[in-house]
Motif scaffolding. Sequence first.
Motif, PDB file in Angstrom:
ATOM      1  N   GLY A  45      14.592  78.932  41.806  1.00 58.18           N
ATOM      2  CA  GLY A  45      13.518  79.641  41.085  1.00 58.18           C
ATOM      3  C   GLY A  45      13.257  78.934  39.771  1.00 58.18           C
ATOM      4  O   GLY A  45      13.473  79.467  38.698  1.00 58.18           O
ATOM      5  N   GLU A  68      11.387  76.130  44.171  1.00 58.37           N
ATOM      6  CA  GLU A  68      10.384  77.111  43.739  1.00 58.37           C
ATOM      7  C   GLU A  68       9.435  77.366  44.905  1.00 58.37           C
ATOM      8  O   GLU A  68       9.029  76.421  45.594  1.00 58.37           O
ATOM      9  CB  GLU A  68       9.638  76.546  42.508  1.00 58.37           C
ATOM     10  CG  GLU A  68       8.451  77.329  42.033  1.00 58.37           C
ATOM     11  CD  GLU A  68       8.782  78.774  41.618  1.00 58.37           C
ATOM     12  OE1 GLU A  68       9.661  78.991  40.789  1.00 58.37           O
ATOM     13  OE2 GLU A  68       8.127  79.676  42.181  1.00 58.37           O
ATOM     14  N   LYS A  69       9.078  78.667  45.101  1.00 64.37           N
ATOM     15  CA  LYS A  69       8.227  78.959  46.253  1.00 64.37           C
ATOM     16  C   LYS A  69       6.736  78.958  45.909  1.00 64.37           C
ATOM     17  O   LYS A  69       5.897  78.916  46.799  1.00 64.37           O
ATOM     18  CB  LYS A  69       8.616  80.306  46.873  1.00 64.37           C
ATOM     19  CG  LYS A  69       8.346  81.506  46.008  1.00 64.37           C
ATOM     20  CD  LYS A  69       8.702  82.795  46.737  1.00 64.37           C
ATOM     21  CE  LYS A  69       8.567  83.982  45.806  1.00 64.37           C
ATOM     22  NZ  LYS A  69       8.939  85.244  46.415  1.00 64.37           N
ATOM     23  N   ASP A  95      10.953  78.542  49.927  1.00 66.80           N
ATOM     24  CA  ASP A  95      11.510  79.859  49.645  1.00 66.80           C
ATOM     25  C   ASP A  95      13.037  79.760  49.737  1.00 66.80           C
ATOM     26  O   ASP A  95      13.563  79.154  50.694  1.00 66.80           O
ATOM     27  CB  ASP A  95      10.980  80.881  50.671  1.00 66.80           C
ATOM     28  CG  ASP A  95      11.265  82.311  50.236  1.00 66.80           C
ATOM     29  OD1 ASP A  95      12.438  82.618  49.934  1.00 66.80           O
ATOM     30  OD2 ASP A  95      10.329  83.106  50.197  1.00 66.80           O
ATOM     31  N   ILE A  96      13.715  80.364  48.785  1.00 70.81           N
ATOM     32  CA  ILE A  96      15.188  80.298  48.749  1.00 70.81           C
ATOM     33  C   ILE A  96      15.793  80.880  50.039  1.00 70.81           C
ATOM     34  O   ILE A  96      16.902  80.518  50.426  1.00 70.81           O
ATOM     35  CB  ILE A  96      15.712  81.018  47.483  1.00 70.81           C
ATOM     36  CG1 ILE A  96      15.297  80.227  46.246  1.00 70.81           C
ATOM     37  CG2 ILE A  96      17.221  81.211  47.513  1.00 70.81           C
ATOM     38  CD1 ILE A  96      15.277  81.030  44.964  1.00 70.81           C
ATOM     39  N   HIS A 114      18.496  81.280  37.230  1.00 75.00           N
ATOM     40  CA  HIS A 114      18.030  81.497  35.857  1.00 75.00           C
ATOM     41  C   HIS A 114      16.901  82.514  35.824  1.00 75.00           C
ATOM     42  O   HIS A 114      15.792  82.234  36.258  1.00 75.00           O
ATOM     43  CB  HIS A 114      17.515  80.172  35.264  1.00 75.00           C
ATOM     44  CG  HIS A 114      18.605  79.203  34.928  1.00 75.00           C
ATOM     45  ND1 HIS A 114      18.418  77.833  34.931  1.00 75.00           N
ATOM     46  CD2 HIS A 114      19.890  79.411  34.557  1.00 75.00           C
ATOM     47  CE1 HIS A 114      19.550  77.246  34.565  1.00 75.00           C
ATOM     48  NE2 HIS A 114      20.449  78.175  34.341  1.00 75.00           N
ATOM     49  N   PHE A 115      17.209  83.701  35.328  1.00 77.13           N
ATOM     50  CA  PHE A 115      16.185  84.732  35.108  1.00 77.13           C
ATOM     51  C   PHE A 115      15.451  85.060  36.410  1.00 77.13           C
ATOM     52  O   PHE A 115      14.220  85.139  36.457  1.00 77.13           O
ATOM     53  CB  PHE A 115      15.255  84.323  33.950  1.00 77.13           C
ATOM     54  CG  PHE A 115      16.067  84.140  32.708  1.00 77.13           C
ATOM     55  CD1 PHE A 115      16.304  85.211  31.868  1.00 77.13           C
ATOM     56  CD2 PHE A 115      16.687  82.924  32.437  1.00 77.13           C
ATOM     57  CE1 PHE A 115      17.133  85.067  30.764  1.00 77.13           C
ATOM     58  CE2 PHE A 115      17.529  82.779  31.343  1.00 77.13           C
ATOM     59  CZ  PHE A 115      17.744  83.844  30.508  1.00 77.13           C
ATOM     60  N   THR A 191      16.166  77.895  29.119  1.00 76.55           N
ATOM     61  CA  THR A 191      15.031  77.881  30.038  1.00 76.55           C
ATOM     62  C   THR A 191      13.836  78.515  29.312  1.00 76.55           C
ATOM     63  O   THR A 191      13.981  79.087  28.230  1.00 76.55           O
ATOM     64  CB  THR A 191      15.330  78.699  31.315  1.00 76.55           C
ATOM     65  OG1 THR A 191      15.156  80.092  31.026  1.00 76.55           O
ATOM     66  CG2 THR A 191      16.723  78.445  31.851  1.00 76.55           C
ATOM     67  N   TYR A 193      12.044  81.211  30.197  1.00 81.06           N
ATOM     68  CA  TYR A 193      12.185  82.668  30.086  1.00 81.06           C
ATOM     69  C   TYR A 193      13.261  83.046  29.078  1.00 81.06           C
ATOM     70  O   TYR A 193      13.129  84.011  28.347  1.00 81.06           O
ATOM     71  CB  TYR A 193      12.501  83.279  31.462  1.00 81.06           C
ATOM     72  CG  TYR A 193      11.259  83.642  32.229  1.00 81.06           C
ATOM     73  CD1 TYR A 193      10.413  82.651  32.730  1.00 81.06           C
ATOM     74  CD2 TYR A 193      10.900  84.967  32.462  1.00 81.06           C
ATOM     75  CE1 TYR A 193       9.260  82.979  33.429  1.00 81.06           C
ATOM     76  CE2 TYR A 193       9.749  85.301  33.161  1.00 81.06           C
ATOM     77  CZ  TYR A 193       8.938  84.302  33.643  1.00 81.06           C
ATOM     78  OH  TYR A 193       7.795  84.625  34.329  1.00 81.06           O
TER      79      TYR A 193
HETATM   80  C1  LIG Z   1      11.211  84.803  36.185  1.00 78.95           C
HETATM   81  S1  LIG Z   1      10.896  83.207  36.735  1.00 78.95           S
HETATM   82  C2  LIG Z   1      12.123  82.227  35.905  1.00 78.95           C
HETATM   83  C3  LIG Z   1      11.739  80.778  35.776  1.00 78.95           C
HETATM   84  C4  LIG Z   1      12.791  79.855  35.155  1.00 78.95           C
HETATM   85  N1  LIG Z   1      13.997  79.804  35.965  1.00 78.95           N
HETATM   86  C5  LIG Z   1      13.122  80.259  33.748  1.00 78.95           C
HETATM   87  O1  LIG Z   1      14.241  80.744  33.529  1.00 78.95           O
HETATM   88  O2  LIG Z   1      12.288  80.077  32.853  1.00 78.95           O
HETATM   89  C6  LIG Z   1      11.535  83.282  38.407  1.00 78.95           C
HETATM   90  C7  LIG Z   1      10.986  82.183  39.294  1.00 78.95           C
HETATM   91  O3  LIG Z   1      11.653  82.249  40.548  1.00 78.95           O
HETATM   92  C8  LIG Z   1      10.717  82.035  41.590  1.00 78.95           C
HETATM   93  N2  LIG Z   1      11.236  82.669  42.809  1.00 78.95           N
HETATM   94  C9  LIG Z   1      11.480  83.990  42.982  1.00 78.95           C
HETATM   95  N3  LIG Z   1      11.922  84.227  44.240  1.00 78.95           N
HETATM   96  C10 LIG Z   1      11.959  83.016  44.869  1.00 78.95           C
HETATM   97  C11 LIG Z   1      12.304  82.611  46.194  1.00 78.95           C
HETATM   98  N4  LIG Z   1      12.713  83.488  47.093  1.00 78.95           N
HETATM   99  N5  LIG Z   1      12.219  81.305  46.494  1.00 78.95           N
HETATM  100  C12 LIG Z   1      11.809  80.399  45.552  1.00 78.95           C
HETATM  101  N6  LIG Z   1      11.442  80.730  44.292  1.00 78.95           N
HETATM  102  C13 LIG Z   1      11.513  82.022  43.952  1.00 78.95           C
HETATM  103  C14 LIG Z   1       9.446  82.692  41.071  1.00 78.95           C
HETATM  104  O4  LIG Z   1       8.295  82.203  41.736  1.00 78.95           O
HETATM  105  C15 LIG Z   1       9.491  82.326  39.590  1.00 78.95           C
HETATM  106  O5  LIG Z   1       8.849  81.098  39.332  1.00 78.95           O
END
Ligand SMILES: C[S@@+](CC[C@H](N)C(=O)[O-])C[C@H]1O[C@@H](n2cnc3c(N)ncnc32)[C@H](O)[C@@H]1O
Length: 216
Positions: A45, A68-69, A95-96, A114-115, A191, A193
């Motif tokens: 993510g 990242e998805k 997707d994770i 992370h977040f 990060t 966030y």
């Molecule tokens: C709240 S943001 C945090 C971004 C970064 N890690 C930070 O700390 O600044 C969460 C990110 O995780 C991604 N994400 C959430 N679920 C996911 C999944 N199942 N597969 C891939 N990415 C995912 C979201 O699209 C988003 O960009």
Amino acid sequence: MRLRRNPQAIELLTSHPLSVTDYAARQGNWKELFANPHPIYVELGTGKGQFLAKASTIYPEINWIGVEKIQEPLLLAARKGEETGNTNVRYLWMDIANLQEAFSPGEVDRFYLHFSDPWPKARHYKRRLTYRDFLKAYETLLSPSGDLILKTDSESLYQFSVEELQETGWDIVEQSDDLHQSEWAKTNITTEYEEKFSALGMPIYYLRAVPKHTEL
Ligand SMILES: C[S@@+](CC[C@H](N)C(=O)[O-])C[C@H]1O[C@@H](n2cnc3c(N)ncnc32)[C@H](O)[C@@H]1O
């Protein structure tokens, strides 16, 4: 902030030199892609990629992968990575939930959460990225000395994560409910966030965990 949809993002991402879109083709051969035997650290993510741009610069002896998805933030992340000129970072559009199709058992040395979305509603607990099914996948993919690092602003996600880790046989080896005031603050790489929440005066929850079989 939610990014506006970019109709060209998929095409731009697919042709970006640092992005990987055919994840199944890379399973088991990531080290060949990086052309070195260095450890592989994966941020799950990755969003717009601030952490990866900094981490890949500070630690050139690590191979960094951001998962990242959503294509728009990942494209921004890949461009940020390209600006650094670093060759030790890649951006994986996936997707994770499909992690086990992109990596082979033991191929990853560290996962970062992370977040992650906290999914606060009780009925959505299985979507949290520290739900036990996800933890099982991380454990399978980690090398014998591998670990998992989690940072969050969400006390409820943190508590849920601690319980899931303990109940599924992980050891929590580092832990803080205020990372920026802790002994790990000095080496912490922030990060996007994290900086936002921290600027609002919110504490950052942190833990590092290893599966019980791991060589400490
Ligand atoms: C709240 S943001 C945090 C971004 C970064 N890690 C930070 O700390 O600044 C969460 C990110 O995780 C991604 N994400 C959430 N679920 C996911 C999944 N199942 N597969 C891939 N990415 C995912 C979201 O699209 C988003 O960009």
